[in-house]
Design a protein around this motif. Structure first.
Motif, PDB file in Angstrom:
ATOM      1  N   SER A  76       1.011  -1.451   0.246  1.00 17.22           N
ATOM      2  CA  SER A  76      -0.073  -0.085  -0.032  1.00 17.22           C
ATOM      3  C   SER A  76       0.736   1.212  -0.095  1.00 17.22           C
ATOM      4  O   SER A  76       1.875   1.589   0.654  1.00 17.22           O
ATOM      5  N   PRO A 107      -2.519  10.320  -5.723  1.00 16.97           N
ATOM      6  CA  PRO A 107      -3.411   9.357  -4.974  1.00 16.97           C
ATOM      7  C   PRO A 107      -2.153   8.541  -3.931  1.00 16.97           C
ATOM      8  O   PRO A 107      -1.164   7.826  -4.427  1.00 16.97           O
ATOM      9  N   ASN A 108      -3.291   7.539  -3.233  1.00 22.30           N
ATOM     10  CA  ASN A 108      -2.502   6.687  -2.343  1.00 22.30           C
ATOM     11  C   ASN A 108      -2.894   5.566  -3.462  1.00 22.30           C
ATOM     12  O   ASN A 108      -4.133   4.741  -4.585  1.00 22.30           O
ATOM     13  N   ASN A 138      -2.531   1.413  -3.597  1.00 25.97           N
ATOM     14  CA  ASN A 138      -2.916  -0.064  -3.856  1.00 25.97           C
ATOM     15  C   ASN A 138      -3.650  -0.943  -3.990  1.00 25.97           C
ATOM     16  O   ASN A 138      -3.440  -0.953  -5.275  1.00 25.97           O
ATOM     17  N   ASP A 191      -6.851   6.037  -5.046  1.00 25.80           N
ATOM     18  CA  ASP A 191      -8.420   6.853  -3.933  1.00 25.80           C
ATOM     19  C   ASP A 191      -8.548   7.681  -4.981  1.00 25.80           C
ATOM     20  O   ASP A 191      -9.221   8.718  -4.520  1.00 25.80           O
ATOM     21  N   ARG A 216     -14.865   4.367 -11.500  1.00 27.39           N
ATOM     22  CA  ARG A 216     -14.915   4.367  -9.366  1.00 27.39           C
ATOM     23  C   ARG A 216     -16.471   3.300  -9.247  1.00 27.39           C
ATOM     24  O   ARG A 216     -16.201   2.774  -7.795  1.00 27.39           O
TER      25      ARG A 216
END
Length: 260
Positions: free
Chosen positions: A57, A70-71, A73, A145, A171
């Motif tokens: 992550s 962005p993050n 994952n 995200d 999304r």
């Protein structure tokens, strides 16, 4: 009376224009090369964490991203999808690398799907890489995200053409588009929305045919609007002249009302 007629026409015109603009705004994707991504696009090489890290992550601080980046994952599959059922996996694809079904929205990882993990790969000159489970034979899914305009990665090591794909989702889990490998060895697979706007929430790397050598990803790149070049010139949506005409009609109505 004239004002009312003009107002009714204006509302109808704006309604039609809104429908057309909404339709035109539905994103699709086109294939791009690594050079299409600008230097300020985000990049993950999988050397940021230790080999063996499961479902890594990333925050912008982990990969050197600027504020607002962005993050990112990683996981096996999205909620709503399944692995092979023994019947529907594409011909020639290893069952462990096959993904069936569409995600359910909002896009999220299935917590019981196979893990991804960072692993050394002697076939890849920029090892380490990220693999699905089992090693080099499982799907890799990516969740951002924030919505993005473009994504790409080095895939491989490929021993067959057209056997492995990346697929972009919005999304709500809808498919935006898919790109398959067109070369052997290590190949960059990249895509950008045709309008250059942010719409990509997730990406999936999986088998759509035979791939004898297995597969993994490396050098993930991802771009917000303006960080990736859309090939060619983006045409003006057909609805825009209609919308402009409607606005002009509204101005006429206001002038006539003021003159009464």
């Amino acid at each position: 009376m004239l004002n009312r007629i003009v107002s009714d026409k204006l509302l109808k015109t704006l309604f039609v224009a809104g429908l057309l603009i909404s339709s035109a705004a539905q994103s699709a994707v086109m294939r791009v090369g690594a050079a299409s991504f600008t230097p300020d696009a985000g990049r993950i090489t999988f050397s940021e964490f230790a080999v063996g890290t499961v479902n890594p992550s990333y925050t912008p601080a982990n990969y050197g991203g600027a504020p607002g980046s962005p993050n990112v994952n990683f996981g096996g599959r999205f909620i709503g999808q399944t692995g092979d059922n023994g019947v529907d996996c594409p011909s020639g694809a290893a069952v462990s690398g096959c993904v069936l079904g569409l995600p359910t929205g909002p896009l999220a990882f299935d917590p019981v799907s196979p893990n991804t993990f960072i692993i050394e790969d002697s076939a890849n000159p920029t090892s380490p890489v990220l693999s699905g489970t089992p090693a080099f034979n499982g799907p890799v899914s990516i969740l951002f995200d924030i919505d993005l305009a473009g994504v790409g990665l080095d895939g491989g090591f490929f021993d067959a053409i057209g056997g492995t794909a990346i697929r972009a989702f919005d999304r709500q889990g809808g498919i935006i588009g898919t790109v398959v490998n067109e070369a052997l060895n290590i190949e960059f697979l990249g895509l950008v929305t045709t309008d250059g706007l942010a719409a990509i929430a997730g990406l999936q790397f999986f088998l759509v045919g035979a791939e004898p050598a297995g597969f993994a990803i490396d050098n993930l790149v991802f771009a917000r609007a303006g960080q990736v070049v859309v090939p060619g010139q983006v045409p003006v949506p057909a609805a825009l002249p209609l919308f402009a005409s409607a606005l002009g009609l509204g101005a006429i109505a206001r002038r006539r009302k003021a003159a009464v």
